[in-house]
Write an enzyme that holds these catalytic residues in place. Structure first.
Site, mmCIF file in Angstrom:
data_model
loop_
_atom_site.group_PDB
_atom_site.id
_atom_site.type_symbol
_atom_site.label_atom_id
_atom_site.label_comp_id
_atom_site.label_asym_id
_atom_site.label_seq_id
_atom_site.Cartn_x
_atom_site.Cartn_y
_atom_site.Cartn_z
ATOM 1 N N ASN A 140 0.850 -1.185 0.000
ATOM 2 C CA ASN A 140 0.000 0.000 0.000
ATOM 3 C C ASN A 140 0.884 1.233 0.000
ATOM 4 O OD1 ASN A 140 -2.884 0.987 0.369
ATOM 5 N ND2 ASN A 140 -1.801 2.154 1.949
ATOM 6 N N GLU A 141 0.672 2.097 -0.961
ATOM 7 C CA GLU A 141 1.411 3.367 -1.027
ATOM 8 C C GLU A 141 2.879 3.186 -0.613
ATOM 9 O OE1 GLU A 141 -0.712 6.466 1.013
ATOM 10 O OE2 GLU A 141 -2.062 6.731 -0.675
ATOM 11 N N GLU A 181 -8.079 5.263 -4.180
ATOM 12 C CA GLU A 181 -8.539 5.866 -2.922
ATOM 13 C C GLU A 181 -8.809 7.340 -3.125
ATOM 14 O OE1 GLU A 181 -5.829 5.755 0.371
ATOM 15 O OE2 GLU A 181 -5.323 3.655 0.054
ATOM 16 N N TRP A 205 -5.556 13.913 8.522
ATOM 17 C CA TRP A 205 -4.109 14.168 8.638
ATOM 18 C C TRP A 205 -3.697 15.586 8.267
ATOM 19 C CZ3 TRP A 205 -2.999 15.136 3.582
ATOM 20 C CH2 TRP A 205 -3.738 14.475 2.605
ATOM 21 N N LYS A 252 -9.526 7.311 13.019
ATOM 22 C CA LYS A 252 -10.956 7.232 13.346
ATOM 23 C C LYS A 252 -11.707 8.508 12.967
ATOM 24 C CE LYS A 252 -9.938 7.888 18.281
ATOM 25 N NZ LYS A 252 -8.492 7.609 18.094
HETATM 26 C C1 GAL Z 1 -3.694 6.802 2.288
HETATM 27 C C2 GAL Z 1 -3.525 5.371 2.747
HETATM 28 C C3 GAL Z 1 -4.762 4.857 3.466
HETATM 29 C C4 GAL Z 1 -5.237 5.862 4.466
HETATM 30 C C5 GAL Z 1 -5.510 7.168 3.754
HETATM 31 C C6 GAL Z 1 -6.054 8.253 4.652
HETATM 32 O O1 GAL Z 1 -2.461 7.421 2.146
HETATM 33 O O2 GAL Z 1 -3.244 4.532 1.657
HETATM 34 O O3 GAL Z 1 -4.443 3.640 4.094
HETATM 35 O O4 GAL Z 1 -4.258 6.046 5.439
HETATM 36 O O5 GAL Z 1 -4.312 7.634 3.199
HETATM 37 O O6 GAL Z 1 -6.271 9.447 3.930
#
Ligand code: GAL
Length: 687
Positions: free
Chosen positions: A160-161, A320, A328, A369
């Site tokens: 993943n990424e 995604e 974040w 969360k």
């Molecule tokens: C992406 C990651 C996901 C999740 C998402 C949150 O970078 O692949 O697992 O963390 O960000 O925005």
């Protein structure tokens, strides 16, 4: 495996009608089993047809080294299959479990300052740790052996990424592997010393053991060493991907991918996606809006264009994005009504054959969360859920676009990985010489003009384009340079901006004695200019031009040789020097722009460039903040119209609007709304 195969298989693999992929990351292990029933029932209600499973499941799948527990995953896959939901199955190598890191502490990554990272988050491994590689390969083998023939599985999601949190790694394993990589590249220490310019600051190496990763030192570490380390770090992770993908491919015919991170491929997380995309059966990408960017839909457009570039123009997959807020950013702004639908359709407009999210059900525990999900904490009586259902319906109503492509694009913007990395190295003339920001300014200008652009690299076949923009192509290889020169001489129009063509692949200045020296080294002849000194501007300083308004961030002292000056600086430190120039070369034209133009001036220049090259917008006279992109297949075209503004937009296009099922003539799109029109007749040859 060709991407055509992938697209059509994902669309129709079980004999059903063609469909766009819809769904997201599904992490059922975060919930008690009784919740799974509700999950699949709601997935059906929303029209979900593809979920990514197992991405972060290593600790549950392998509770102790060599002991595997697949019972719960068997039940999840069976349940999904029974409900007609297909699975993009992960090999679960993105987050080694605590038992692994505890047992093999030497596998943990080390930062440039020597601090070894702990575990307790994710991606806690060095790409060069043999323990990690061995364990990841074993897990992959187990998973693929068990599930290769499971009828729910249609695709493989490796890791993943890559590089999101553990890149680059400066530890001992990476140091040793770096030396091997360097020996392969340079063959001899003489080669390395020459390439790195080690005569400077007494850095000459006499044995390979002396060579280290560019760990933090008293001041700037050798820039070529840093650049090579970025290349090496990307290659090391790619080896991990390739090894895992090979295990999967030996056992399964389904497409293999790993999700990319768009423009987040800079020196801080060096992953060369141009190189990586060759190993993808389908290119997939993740994109998140940045709340502080007021026109973040333009960032979305630019990222989607880049992803299409990696996919060589073929359909790709949005792996995604978010239904609403993320967790974040400093301020995690939620999406306005309609924004999620618009974002999703924007990606589809620019080539994605689906819209997937992180994640299906918003978590109740853990670091994410507060990240939105398709099913929010508020449940189904919520804006997000209603919009998720609406999006599912919208994607069904436009399913006929599957496999179509954004074709006939006439403008390419270049974004080379090496140039980006080298431009981000330290001790440069100005922190404002920012390749990514300059690329965005140019992409934005074409976006405002309603002109679709591809994003490509300088070594790609550019012969199909009329106009190519090279925003801050700081490092250019001989091959890239020859390709661009050939493009112009064969009739193309090329725009090169300041701080381009300055260094070679070793980050050494391209001196051009034949032309009497000067900048921009590689492009002196092609551009017909000779600049002798950079004059970066002070923060916020603006200088006047006698055409195209103002300049900021950068100026330079010099003159034209064979070029014609379209504008000169009339104020500031280099008044009288050329700011925008045009040079005929072969049957094409090469332009040089020696500053960051203001929006108005840049828009005027883009208008002139487009007219000069015979490039047209997708639709004429689009209202401001309205985006139109065309996808086509077999003579049929669809125009996606996204209204990012607040007011209703009236757009001159005739055909069937598929989401609302109405005839458009003209098309009316409410503020914030989206529309997809199947064209009745073909517009002019425009992209
Ligand atoms: C992406 C990651 C996901 C999740 C998402 C949150 O970078 O692949 O697992 O963390 O960000 O925005």
């Amino acid at each position: 495996m060709s991407m055509d195969y992938v697209t059509s298989r994902l669309a129709t693999e079980d004999g059903g009608p063609a469909r766009l992929a819809y769904g997201g990351d599904y992490n059922p292990e975060q919930w008690p089993e009784e919740v799974w029933q509700e999950d699949v029932q709601l997935m059906r209600e929303a029209g979900v047809n593809l979920v990514s499973v197992g991405i972060f499941s290593w600790a549950l799948l392998e509770p102790a080294e060599g002991e595997y527990e697949f019972g719960w995953l068997d039940r999840v896959l069976d349940l999904l299959h029974a409900n007609g939901i297909r699975v993009d199955l992960a090999n679960a190598t993105a987050s080694p479990p605590p038992w692994f890191s505890h047992k093999y502490p030497q596998s943990l990554p080390v930062r440039a300052d020597g601090v070894q990272l702990g575990y307790g988050s994710r991606q806690a491994f060095s790409a060069n740790s043999p323990e990690y590689r061995r364990a990841a390969a074993a897990l992959t083998q187990q998973i693929v052996d068990r599930y290769a023939d499971h009828p729910a599985v249609v695709m493989w999601h490796v890791h993943n990424e890559y590089g999101c949190h553990n890149q680059p790694d400066y530890g001992g394993y990476s140091a040793a592997a770096f030396r091997v990589w360097l020996e392969r590249r340079y063959k001899s220490l003489e080669g390395l010393n020459a390439a790195w310019g080690t005569a400077f600051w007494s850095q000459h190496y006499y044995s390979w053991e002396e060579v280290q990763p560019p760990r933090i030192s008293g001041t700037w570490v050798n820039p070529t060493q840093q650049l090579d380390f970025a290349r090496f770090s990307s290659d090391a992770l790619l080896e991990c991907y390739q090894a895992e993908a090979e295990i999967i491919r030996a056992r399964s015919p389904h497409p293999v991918t790993t999700n990319f991170m768009g423009f987040n491929m800079g020196l801080q997380a060096p992953v060369d996606y141009w190189r990586w995309s060759r190993d993808m059966d389908i290119v997939s990408n993740d994109h998140y809006l940045i709340a502080d960017d007021e026109r973040n839909f333009q960032h979305l457009a630019m990222t989607a264009d880049l992803t299409r570039g990696w996919a060589q123009g073929k359909p790709w997959l949005l792996m995604e994005h978010s239904t609403s807020a993320v967790n974040w950013q400093p301020r995690n702004v939620a999406k306005a009504p309609g924004e999620m639908l618009r974002n999703s359709l924007q990606h589809v407009a620019r080539g994605s054959d689906g819209a997937l999210f992180f994640q299906w059900r918003a978590s109740r525990a853990g670091a994410e969360k507060y990240h939105s999900g398709m099913l929010p904490h508020a449940g189904t009586d919520s804006k997000v859920w209603r919009e998720v259902v609406q999006l599912g319906k919208a994607l069904q109503s436009i399913a006929e676009v599957v496999g179509s492509v954004v074709e006939g694009v006439q403008v390419a913007i270049l974004h080379d990985t090496d140039a980006r990395w080298a431009s981000e190295l330290d001790s440069h003339p100005s922190v404002d010489a920012d390749a990514l920001a300059e690329t965005r300014r140019w992409h934005d200008a074409f976006y405002r003009a309603g002109i679709t652009t591809d994003i490509r690299q300088s070594t790609d076949d550019l012969s199909g384009y009329r106009l190519v923009i090279a925003p801050m192509l700081y490092l250019v290889t001989d091959e890239g340079h020859a390709n661009l020169e050939g493009f112009v001489r064969n009739g193309g129009d090329l725009v090169v901006t300041y701080f381009s063509g300055i260094v070679d692949e070793n980050d050494a200045i391209r001196l051009a004695p034949a032309a009497g020296g000067g900048y921009p080294g590689a492009f002196l002849d092609l551009l017909g200019v000779r600049m002798e000194e950079f004059f970066p501007l002070r923060s916020g300083e603006q200088v006047q031009l006698d055409g195209y308004g103002t300049g900021s961030r950068w100026s330079e002292l010099g003159r034209t040789t064979t070029a014609e000056a379209l504008a000169v600086f009339t104020s500031g430190p280099v008044a009288g020097s050329p700011a925008v120039t045009r040079n005929k070369a072969g049957s094409g034209t090469a332009y040089y722009v020696a500053t960051t133009l203001g929006t108005e001036g840049l828009d005027r220049l883009v208008q002139e460039l487009a007219e000069g090259a015979g490039v047209e917008p997708v639709l004429p006279d689009l209202p401001p903040d309205v985006e139109a992109v065309r996808r086509s297949r077999d003579g049929q075209s669809w125009i996606f119209v996204l209204n990012h503004g607040a007011d209703e937009a009236v757009v001159q296009v005739q055909g069937t609007e598929l989401i609302g099922g109405t005839e458009a003539n003209p098309l009316r799109v409410p503020g914030g709304g989206s529309a997809v029109v199947r064209l009745q007749s073909q517009p002019k040859d425009a992209a």
